[in-house]
Design a protein around this motif. Structure first.
Motif, PDB file in Angstrom:
ATOM      1  N   PHE A 383       0.822  -1.206   0.000  1.00  0.00           N
ATOM      2  CA  PHE A 383       0.000   0.000   0.000  1.00  0.00           C
ATOM      3  C   PHE A 383       0.854   1.254   0.000  1.00  0.00           C
ATOM      4  O   PHE A 383       0.661   2.160  -0.817  1.00  0.00           O
ATOM      5  CB  PHE A 383      -0.935   0.000   1.213  1.00  0.00           C
ATOM      6  N   PHE A 384       1.833   1.340   0.919  1.00  0.00           N
ATOM      7  CA  PHE A 384       2.540   2.590   1.131  1.00  0.00           C
ATOM      8  C   PHE A 384       3.630   2.868   0.092  1.00  0.00           C
ATOM      9  O   PHE A 384       3.832   4.026  -0.295  1.00  0.00           O
ATOM     10  CB  PHE A 384       3.192   2.604   2.527  1.00  0.00           C
ATOM     11  N   THR A 385       4.351   1.872  -0.331  1.00  0.00           N
ATOM     12  CA  THR A 385       5.571   2.121  -1.097  1.00  0.00           C
ATOM     13  C   THR A 385       5.272   2.695  -2.468  1.00  0.00           C
ATOM     14  O   THR A 385       4.527   2.099  -3.263  1.00  0.00           O
ATOM     15  CB  THR A 385       6.392   0.834  -1.234  1.00  0.00           C
ATOM     16  N   LEU A 386       5.868   3.867  -2.742  1.00  0.00           N
ATOM     17  CA  LEU A 386       5.756   4.521  -4.037  1.00  0.00           C
ATOM     18  C   LEU A 386       7.098   4.439  -4.755  1.00  0.00           C
ATOM     19  O   LEU A 386       8.150   4.530  -4.131  1.00  0.00           O
ATOM     20  CB  LEU A 386       5.375   5.997  -3.879  1.00  0.00           C
ATOM     21  N   THR A 387       7.058   4.270  -6.071  1.00  0.00           N
ATOM     22  CA  THR A 387       8.291   4.379  -6.842  1.00  0.00           C
ATOM     23  C   THR A 387       8.725   5.839  -6.882  1.00  0.00           C
ATOM     24  O   THR A 387       7.937   6.749  -6.592  1.00  0.00           O
ATOM     25  CB  THR A 387       8.088   3.867  -8.271  1.00  0.00           C
ATOM     26  N   GLU A 388      10.003   6.048  -7.234  1.00  0.00           N
ATOM     27  CA  GLU A 388      10.482   7.430  -7.342  1.00  0.00           C
ATOM     28  C   GLU A 388       9.654   8.221  -8.348  1.00  0.00           C
ATOM     29  O   GLU A 388       9.352   9.400  -8.145  1.00  0.00           O
ATOM     30  CB  GLU A 388      11.948   7.467  -7.774  1.00  0.00           C
ATOM     31  N   ALA A 389       9.282   7.555  -9.460  1.00  0.00           N
ATOM     32  CA  ALA A 389       8.516   8.249 -10.497  1.00  0.00           C
ATOM     33  C   ALA A 389       7.113   8.589 -10.003  1.00  0.00           C
ATOM     34  O   ALA A 389       6.596   9.687 -10.258  1.00  0.00           O
ATOM     35  CB  ALA A 389       8.451   7.391 -11.752  1.00  0.00           C
ATOM     36  N   GLU A 390       6.460   7.662  -9.300  1.00  0.00           N
ATOM     37  CA  GLU A 390       5.124   7.949  -8.752  1.00  0.00           C
ATOM     38  C   GLU A 390       5.187   9.092  -7.748  1.00  0.00           C
ATOM     39  O   GLU A 390       4.332   9.989  -7.755  1.00  0.00           O
ATOM     40  CB  GLU A 390       4.566   6.702  -8.069  1.00  0.00           C
ATOM     41  N   ALA A 391       6.194   9.066  -6.879  1.00  0.00           N
ATOM     42  CA  ALA A 391       6.316  10.113  -5.868  1.00  0.00           C
ATOM     43  C   ALA A 391       6.546  11.473  -6.516  1.00  0.00           C
ATOM     44  O   ALA A 391       5.937  12.476  -6.124  1.00  0.00           O
ATOM     45  CB  ALA A 391       7.462   9.771  -4.917  1.00  0.00           C
ATOM     46  N   ALA A 392       7.419  11.524  -7.514  1.00  0.00           N
ATOM     47  CA  ALA A 392       7.683  12.791  -8.194  1.00  0.00           C
ATOM     48  C   ALA A 392       6.425  13.302  -8.890  1.00  0.00           C
ATOM     49  O   ALA A 392       6.135  14.509  -8.876  1.00  0.00           O
ATOM     50  CB  ALA A 392       8.827  12.621  -9.194  1.00  0.00           C
ATOM     51  N   ALA A 393       5.667  12.397  -9.494  1.00  0.00           N
ATOM     52  CA  ALA A 393       4.469  12.811 -10.233  1.00  0.00           C
ATOM     53  C   ALA A 393       3.399  13.365  -9.294  1.00  0.00           C
ATOM     54  O   ALA A 393       2.767  14.390  -9.585  1.00  0.00           O
ATOM     55  CB  ALA A 393       3.919  11.634 -11.030  1.00  0.00           C
ATOM     56  N   VAL A 394       3.187  12.716  -8.141  1.00  0.00           N
ATOM     57  CA  VAL A 394       2.142  13.197  -7.249  1.00  0.00           C
ATOM     58  C   VAL A 394       2.566  14.484  -6.553  1.00  0.00           C
ATOM     59  O   VAL A 394       1.742  15.370  -6.290  1.00  0.00           O
ATOM     60  CB  VAL A 394       1.731  12.103  -6.235  1.00  0.00           C
ATOM     61  N   VAL A 395       3.855  14.650  -6.270  1.00  0.00           N
ATOM     62  CA  VAL A 395       4.332  15.922  -5.721  1.00  0.00           C
ATOM     63  C   VAL A 395       4.096  17.048  -6.720  1.00  0.00           C
ATOM     64  O   VAL A 395       3.615  18.138  -6.364  1.00  0.00           O
ATOM     65  CB  VAL A 395       5.825  15.823  -5.341  1.00  0.00           C
ATOM     66  N   ALA A 396       4.415  16.797  -7.986  1.00  0.00           N
ATOM     67  CA  ALA A 396       4.198  17.817  -9.014  1.00  0.00           C
ATOM     68  C   ALA A 396       2.720  18.176  -9.124  1.00  0.00           C
ATOM     69  O   ALA A 396       2.364  19.351  -9.265  1.00  0.00           O
ATOM     70  CB  ALA A 396       4.724  17.321 -10.354  1.00  0.00           C
ATOM     71  N   GLU A 397       1.850  17.174  -9.029  1.00  0.00           N
ATOM     72  CA  GLU A 397       0.413  17.426  -9.109  1.00  0.00           C
ATOM     73  C   GLU A 397      -0.086  18.224  -7.918  1.00  0.00           C
ATOM     74  O   GLU A 397      -0.828  19.211  -8.071  1.00  0.00           O
ATOM     75  CB  GLU A 397      -0.328  16.086  -9.181  1.00  0.00           C
ATOM     76  N   VAL A 417      -1.885   6.361  -4.833  1.00  0.00           N
ATOM     77  CA  VAL A 417      -0.727   7.249  -4.784  1.00  0.00           C
ATOM     78  C   VAL A 417      -1.105   8.578  -4.128  1.00  0.00           C
ATOM     79  O   VAL A 417      -0.372   9.102  -3.284  1.00  0.00           O
ATOM     80  CB  VAL A 417      -0.166   7.470  -6.202  1.00  0.00           C
ATOM     81  N   ARG A 418      -2.275   9.112  -4.489  1.00  0.00           N
ATOM     82  CA  ARG A 418      -2.723  10.375  -3.891  1.00  0.00           C
ATOM     83  C   ARG A 418      -2.987  10.219  -2.398  1.00  0.00           C
ATOM     84  O   ARG A 418      -2.674  11.102  -1.604  1.00  0.00           O
ATOM     85  CB  ARG A 418      -3.979  10.879  -4.590  1.00  0.00           C
ATOM     86  N   LEU A 419      -3.565   9.085  -1.997  1.00  0.00           N
ATOM     87  CA  LEU A 419      -3.866   8.868  -0.588  1.00  0.00           C
ATOM     88  C   LEU A 419      -2.575   8.743   0.231  1.00  0.00           C
ATOM     89  O   LEU A 419      -2.451   9.334   1.313  1.00  0.00           O
ATOM     90  CB  LEU A 419      -4.718   7.610  -0.420  1.00  0.00           C
ATOM     91  N   VAL A 420      -1.610   8.001  -0.285  1.00  0.00           N
ATOM     92  CA  VAL A 420      -0.333   7.865   0.421  1.00  0.00           C
ATOM     93  C   VAL A 420       0.347   9.225   0.559  1.00  0.00           C
ATOM     94  O   VAL A 420       0.859   9.581   1.625  1.00  0.00           O
ATOM     95  CB  VAL A 420       0.588   6.868  -0.304  1.00  0.00           C
ATOM     96  N   ALA A 421       0.333  10.004  -0.521  1.00  0.00           N
ATOM     97  CA  ALA A 421       0.946  11.341  -0.468  1.00  0.00           C
ATOM     98  C   ALA A 421       0.276  12.207   0.596  1.00  0.00           C
ATOM     99  O   ALA A 421       0.949  12.940   1.332  1.00  0.00           O
ATOM    100  CB  ALA A 421       0.854  12.010  -1.834  1.00  0.00           C
TER     101      ALA A 421
END
Length: 501
Positions: A383-397, A417-421
């Motif tokens: 559930f929690f683990t995001l890839t570097e690309a997913e994390a970068a994309a949701v931060v940008a959003e 991804v949004r919920l984890v962020a």
């Protein structure tokens, strides 16, 4: 020069990479500092006691400086060196946990800084409470091969034993302060004294043996007290001690104003930063005014203000009304647990915007780091683990910013991804802050971050190298990930040229 985190994910330390050589420097059985251990929190209680019952550090600091002057230290507290007009020095902040993240910084620091004239430790030299007995494995051993002097500014943790260990190591083995008259019973000071943490009588018995690790004449440095100024080449470096609560007593404030006068360009090094996490913390001075008032005064000619305490790198180029720009830098990534950067909201402070702001680790890397950490700790990795690309994309959003690392593959931002962020406190755009009021950011910084120490790369540690010349200073933030590639050639995560005119 090797790729940085702004170039590739591998430059950030992600992926399968060769572990660095830093573990060869570490002593066997090094104790790991855990900020979730109640015993550790109880030992580090003096900051809380000072906020409840009054802060005694100003008076104690005054006693230390009076003792040093009586022993022959210069009354103006200025260290006058013979550096040429062109020289380099290092700044390393919040170093002394003694574990893998601290030692991981050392090989790259030696490679990138072996030719520097001296180093400055900015805040929290020793965790958890600044004990003299911890200096062997948390100061003398890691920096045994750094060939030049090391000066230091204490942080709040160094004050948890009334600065006793710090003064012994950096101030010519200063003897203990004589006991004070006990406070009147049933007063706030009396309650504080009952609970106050003090050093053990036998603390530091191994200090003489530890000193042998840095015994070369070229490595020696004696400073006049917990705050000082260094005249080095064309610049004056002013180091201030912000104590337990991030403030200055009146005596040190008067000294700061005096030592800041004159046309010589100046760099402030402080125990806590003046700009951090998108906010201004001007640092009050007892009796009125702030440290930042002194820094901004055009008669004082400050060009940069560097602070530790927060365990990452941030830079705010603040342009003043008179046209000058002062570089406000957070430099606390020298070895302690990593404070998150993904919790920093979109920056808009003192005219500094996201376009001007720099941080390390990048927000996406910070979010990926924490998502993996809490996935492991909560046993919810899927559930929690995001890839570097997913994390970068949701931060940008969420922040409305472009990708910082354009080489990342496009990642789909799903509901998970949004919920984890959101759960992990990712900073929000200012226009959304009022609509969503989750108390996660403050809790995350104060509770979750201290439990974020990890013992496998990437560590996202850093140090500064400043190259001083007659007309300008080049400031570079070098990364230390714990991987071999970044040890051999520490990547530059940020660089700025600061004019001295």
């Amino acid at each position: 020069m090797s790729n940085s985190s702004r170039d590739t994910a591998e430059g950030a330390g992600w992926g399968s990479a060769e572990r660095g050589t830093y573990r060869r420097l570490m002593p066997g059985g090094a104790e790991k500092v855990s900020w979730l251990d109640p015993r550790m929190l109880w030992a580090a209680r003096n900051g809380v006691l000072a906020s409840w019952f009054g802060d005694p550090t100003g008076r104690t600091r005054s006693r230390w400086t009076a003792q040093r002057e009586a022993a022959g230290a210069p009354a103006d507290k200025v260290i006058r060196r013979d550096d040429p007009d062109r020289f380099s020095f290092l700044v390393i902040g919040d170093t002394g946990e003694g574990g893998e993240p601290q030692y991981a910084v050392v090989p790259g620091l030696l490679n990138a800084g072996r030719d520097t004239r001296f180093a400055v430790l900015a805040s929290d030299v020793i965790y958890p409470v600044g004990s003299a007995g911890d200096y062997g494995e948390k100061f003398f051993r890691p920096y045994a091969d750094y060939p030049a002097p090391i000066y230091a500014i204490p942080g709040n943790h160094d004050w948890y034993e009334d600065l006793r260990g710090f003064m012994r190591v950096f101030c010519d083995d200063a003897p203990p302060l004589p006991p004070e008259q006990p406070p009147r019973p049933l007063t706030r000071a009396w309650l504080r004294s009952l609970l106050w943490h003090r050093p053990r009588p036998d603390d530091g018995r191994g200090l003489a043996e530890a000193r042998k690790l840095r015994a070369a004449p070229a490595q020696q440095a004696v400073q006049p007290g917990p705050y000082w100024a260094i005249d080095a080449g064309p610049v004056r470096i002013v180091g201030i001690d912000t104590g337990l609560l991030g403030t200055l007593d009146a005596e040190q404030g008067a000294w700061l104003r005096e030592v800041s006068r004159g046309p010589r360009p100046k760099i402030l090094v402080a125990g806590s930063p003046l700009y951090v996490d998108g906010k201004h913390h001007p640092c009050p001075v007892e009796g009125g005014g702030t440290v930042d008032d002194v820094v901004r005064d055009p008669e004082h000619h400050y060009v940069a203000a560097i602070g530790g305490d927060i365990h990452n790198y941030q830079r705010y180029p603040v342009r003043l009304p008179d046209g000058r720009t002062i570089q406000y830098v957070v430099a606390g990534g020298g070895g302690a647990f990593t404070h998150a950067t993904h919790t920093i909201p979109r920056v808009a402070v003192a005219g500094v915007t996201e376009r001007d702001f720099r941080c390390y680790p990048l927000r996406g890397d910070s979010l990926a780091f924490y998502s993996a950490l809490y996935g492991r700790r909560l046993r919810l990795r899927r559930f929690f683990t995001l890839t570097e690309a997913e994390a970068a994309a949701v931060v940008a959003e969420r922040l409305g910013i472009g990708p910082t690392r354009p080489t990342d593959p496009a990642a789909r931002v799903t509901r998970r991804v949004r919920l984890v962020a959101a759960l992990l406190g990712t900073g929000r755009r200012p226009d959304r802050a009022k609509r969503i009021r989750l108390p996660v950011r403050k809790i995350y910084t104060q509770v979750f971050s201290p439990g974020s120490a990890t013992y496998s790369p990437p560590f996202f540690k850093c140090f500064l190298r400043l190259d001083v010349g007659p007309e300008e200073i080049r400031l570079r933030c070098h990364a230390a990930t714990g991987n071999r590639a970044q040890e051999v050639d520490p990547p530059v995560e940020d660089e700025v040229t600061i004019p001295l005119a």
